[in-house]
Motif scaffolding. Sequence first.
Motif, short mmCIF file in Angstrom:
data_model
loop_
_atom_site.label_atom_id
_atom_site.label_comp_id
_atom_site.label_asym_id
_atom_site.label_seq_id
_atom_site.Cartn_x
_atom_site.Cartn_y
_atom_site.Cartn_z
N VAL A 39 -104.86 -80.01 -102.67
CA VAL A 39 -105.02 -81.37 -102.17
C VAL A 39 -105.05 -81.34 -100.64
O VAL A 39 -104.14 -80.81 -100.01
N LYS A 40 -106.11 -81.91 -100.07
CA LYS A 40 -106.24 -81.94 -98.61
C LYS A 40 -105.32 -83.00 -98.01
O LYS A 40 -105.12 -84.07 -98.59
N PHE A 41 -104.76 -82.68 -96.85
CA PHE A 41 -104.00 -83.66 -96.08
C PHE A 41 -104.06 -83.28 -94.62
O PHE A 41 -104.51 -82.18 -94.26
N ILE A 42 -103.65 -84.20 -93.77
CA ILE A 42 -103.68 -83.99 -92.33
C ILE A 42 -102.30 -84.27 -91.76
O ILE A 42 -101.65 -85.24 -92.14
N ASN A 43 -101.86 -83.43 -90.84
CA ASN A 43 -100.68 -83.68 -90.04
C ASN A 43 -101.16 -83.79 -88.59
O ASN A 43 -101.92 -82.92 -88.14
N TYR A 44 -100.73 -84.83 -87.90
CA TYR A 44 -101.08 -84.92 -86.48
C TYR A 44 -99.92 -85.54 -85.72
O TYR A 44 -99.07 -86.21 -86.28
N SER A 45 -99.89 -85.26 -84.43
CA SER A 45 -98.83 -85.81 -83.59
C SER A 45 -99.40 -86.99 -82.80
O SER A 45 -100.57 -87.01 -82.44
N LEU A 46 -98.53 -87.96 -82.56
CA LEU A 46 -98.92 -89.18 -81.85
C LEU A 46 -97.95 -89.38 -80.69
O LEU A 46 -96.74 -89.45 -80.91
N ALA A 47 -98.48 -89.44 -79.48
CA ALA A 47 -97.66 -89.62 -78.28
C ALA A 47 -97.57 -91.09 -77.93
O ALA A 47 -98.59 -91.78 -77.87
N VAL A 48 -96.35 -91.57 -77.72
CA VAL A 48 -96.12 -92.96 -77.35
C VAL A 48 -95.38 -92.96 -76.01
O VAL A 48 -94.29 -92.39 -75.90
N ASP A 49 -95.98 -93.58 -75.00
CA ASP A 49 -95.36 -93.65 -73.68
C ASP A 49 -94.51 -94.90 -73.57
O ASP A 49 -94.93 -95.98 -73.96
N ARG A 50 -93.29 -94.71 -73.06
CA ARG A 50 -92.40 -95.83 -72.78
C ARG A 50 -92.14 -95.85 -71.29
O ARG A 50 -91.92 -94.81 -70.68
N TYR A 51 -92.18 -97.02 -70.72
CA TYR A 51 -91.95 -97.16 -69.29
C TYR A 51 -90.61 -97.83 -69.06
O TYR A 51 -90.32 -98.86 -69.64
N SER A 52 -89.80 -97.20 -68.20
CA SER A 52 -88.47 -97.72 -67.93
C SER A 52 -88.13 -97.45 -66.47
O SER A 52 -88.26 -96.32 -66.00
N PRO A 53 -87.69 -98.46 -65.75
CA PRO A 53 -87.32 -98.24 -64.34
C PRO A 53 -86.08 -97.36 -64.20
O PRO A 53 -85.84 -96.79 -63.16
N ALA A 54 -85.31 -97.20 -65.27
CA ALA A 54 -84.10 -96.38 -65.21
C ALA A 54 -84.44 -94.88 -65.18
O ALA A 54 -83.66 -94.08 -64.67
N ASP A 55 -85.60 -94.50 -65.71
CA ASP A 55 -85.99 -93.09 -65.70
C ASP A 55 -86.44 -92.68 -64.31
O ASP A 55 -86.91 -93.48 -63.51
N GLU A 56 -86.33 -91.37 -64.04
CA GLU A 56 -86.68 -90.85 -62.73
C GLU A 56 -88.15 -91.10 -62.39
O GLU A 56 -88.48 -91.60 -61.34
N ASP A 57 -89.04 -90.72 -63.30
CA ASP A 57 -90.47 -90.93 -63.05
C ASP A 57 -90.98 -92.24 -63.63
O ASP A 57 -92.14 -92.58 -63.48
N GLY A 58 -90.12 -92.98 -64.34
CA GLY A 58 -90.50 -94.28 -64.89
C GLY A 58 -91.19 -94.23 -66.23
O GLY A 58 -91.49 -95.26 -66.82
N LYS A 59 -91.46 -93.01 -66.75
CA LYS A 59 -92.18 -92.90 -68.02
C LYS A 59 -91.54 -91.83 -68.89
O LYS A 59 -91.20 -90.75 -68.43
N THR A 60 -91.39 -92.15 -70.17
CA THR A 60 -90.89 -91.21 -71.16
C THR A 60 -91.89 -91.19 -72.32
O THR A 60 -92.40 -92.22 -72.71
N THR A 61 -92.17 -89.99 -72.82
CA THR A 61 -93.09 -89.86 -73.95
C THR A 61 -92.32 -89.45 -75.19
O THR A 61 -91.58 -88.48 -75.18
N ASP A 62 -92.50 -90.23 -76.26
CA ASP A 62 -91.94 -89.91 -77.57
C ASP A 62 -93.08 -89.38 -78.44
O ASP A 62 -94.20 -89.90 -78.40
N TRP A 63 -92.80 -88.35 -79.24
CA TRP A 63 -93.80 -87.77 -80.13
C TRP A 63 -93.42 -88.05 -81.58
O TRP A 63 -92.27 -87.86 -81.97
N PHE A 64 -94.38 -88.52 -82.35
CA PHE A 64 -94.19 -88.79 -83.77
C PHE A 64 -95.16 -87.93 -84.56
O PHE A 64 -96.32 -87.78 -84.19
N ASN A 65 -94.69 -87.36 -85.67
CA ASN A 65 -95.55 -86.60 -86.57
C ASN A 65 -95.95 -87.49 -87.74
O ASN A 65 -95.10 -88.07 -88.39
N VAL A 66 -97.25 -87.58 -87.98
CA VAL A 66 -97.80 -88.45 -89.00
C VAL A 66 -98.56 -87.61 -90.02
O VAL A 66 -99.30 -86.70 -89.64
N SER A 67 -98.41 -87.93 -91.30
CA SER A 67 -99.14 -87.26 -92.38
C SER A 67 -100.10 -88.24 -93.02
O SER A 67 -99.77 -89.41 -93.20
N VAL A 68 -101.28 -87.74 -93.38
CA VAL A 68 -102.31 -88.56 -94.02
C VAL A 68 -102.70 -87.90 -95.34
O VAL A 68 -103.08 -86.74 -95.35
#
Length: 136
Positions: A39-68
């Motif tokens: 059975v064929k399926f796909i796994n891929y990662s999805l990057a979500v950027d969050r912006y927060s003034p509390a962070d040093e560079d102002g941006k944090t990236t969260d990675w999610f693994n998704v299956s299809v």
Amino acid sequence: MLRSSIRSFSSSFVRPSYARIQILGTVGNVNFRETKDGVKFINYSLAVDRYSPADEDGKTTDWFNVSVFDEKQILAFEKFLKPGVQLVVDADARQRVVADESSETKYTLTSLKQRHFDVVRYAKKTPAAEEVTEEA
């Protein structure tokens, strides 16, 4: 006569619990795979950027693994899914506790099974891809 045609409805209908998540992100790695049963399926990662003034560079990236696992979505993804595509993904979320045998620590793994998706933006064409389309 009128009273007999009126139906009463109950608002106490119990719905099963579920966990659903909706994510807007950019595709990272893509792996086209197959189960032992073929059975064929796909796994891929999805990057979500969050912006927060509390962070040093102002941006944090969260990675999610998704299956299809849906065949129609797999066929569509084979044509255009590549790193850089921005998607809105509707997925079922599940969590399970996994034990790391080497360090004896436990951590929670969240798995996302895609239900539906919408393309927000296609990836930019690379110079190599533009040359191939011009030669064809």
